[in-house]
Design a protein around this motif. Structure first.
Motif, PDB file in Angstrom:
ATOM      1  N   TYR A   1       0.837  -1.199   0.000  1.00 56.48           N
ATOM      2  CA  TYR A   1       0.000   0.000   0.000  1.00 56.48           C
ATOM      3  C   TYR A   1       0.875   1.254   0.000  1.00 56.48           C
ATOM      4  N   MET A   2       1.877   1.288   0.842  1.00 58.59           N
ATOM      5  CA  MET A   2       2.766   2.450   0.919  1.00 58.59           C
ATOM      6  C   MET A   2       3.577   2.619  -0.361  1.00 58.59           C
ATOM      7  N   ILE A   3       4.040   1.521  -0.933  1.00 58.31           N
ATOM      8  CA  ILE A   3       4.776   1.593  -2.193  1.00 58.31           C
ATOM      9  C   ILE A   3       3.874   2.137  -3.291  1.00 58.31           C
ATOM     10  N   GLY A   4       2.633   1.685  -3.316  1.00 58.15           N
ATOM     11  CA  GLY A   4       1.680   2.177  -4.315  1.00 58.15           C
ATOM     12  C   GLY A   4       1.457   3.674  -4.208  1.00 58.15           C
ATOM     13  N   TRP A   5       1.259   4.172  -3.002  1.00 57.57           N
ATOM     14  CA  TRP A   5       1.048   5.611  -2.817  1.00 57.57           C
ATOM     15  C   TRP A   5       2.310   6.404  -3.147  1.00 57.57           C
TER      16      TRP A   5
ATOM     17  N   VAL B   1       4.614   5.591  -5.379  1.00 53.67           N
ATOM     18  CA  VAL B   1       4.704   5.633  -6.841  1.00 53.67           C
ATOM     19  C   VAL B   1       3.722   6.659  -7.389  1.00 53.67           C
ATOM     20  N   PHE B   2       2.511   6.681  -6.855  1.00 51.59           N
ATOM     21  CA  PHE B   2       1.503   7.642  -7.306  1.00 51.59           C
ATOM     22  C   PHE B   2       1.981   9.078  -7.104  1.00 51.59           C
ATOM     23  N   PHE B   3       2.513   9.396  -5.928  1.00 49.34           N
ATOM     24  CA  PHE B   3       2.944  10.762  -5.664  1.00 49.34           C
ATOM     25  C   PHE B   3       4.154  11.160  -6.501  1.00 49.34           C
ATOM     26  N   VAL B   4       5.072  10.231  -6.723  1.00 47.53           N
ATOM     27  CA  VAL B   4       6.221  10.535  -7.580  1.00 47.53           C
ATOM     28  C   VAL B   4       5.734  10.827  -9.000  1.00 47.53           C
ATOM     29  N   TYR B   5       4.799  10.023  -9.492  1.00 44.13           N
ATOM     30  CA  TYR B   5       4.227  10.249 -10.823  1.00 44.13           C
ATOM     31  C   TYR B   5       3.507  11.596 -10.879  1.00 44.13           C
TER      32      TYR B   5
END
Length: 47
Positions: free
Chosen positions: A11-15, A17-21
């Motif tokens: 979950y943390m990795i997903g968020w 990646v989203f914020f970096v994108y």
């Protein structure tokens, strides 16, 4: 309960990646707006 740590990590990795994108797209959008403004100014001076 062992799986809960893995789920939280994913979950943390997903968020992350989203914020970096999101930041990447935001910076590119800002650069494009600046380029458009520069081109508008260049065209208006050429008239």
């Amino acid at each position: 309960m062992k799986n809960l740590n893995s789920v939280f990590a994913a979950y943390m990795i997903g968020w992350t990646v989203f914020f970096v994108y999101y930041i990447s797209v935001s910076r590119r959008t800002m650069a494009l707006r600046e380029e458009i403004e520069r081109l508008k100014n260049s065209l208006s001076r050429g008239k």
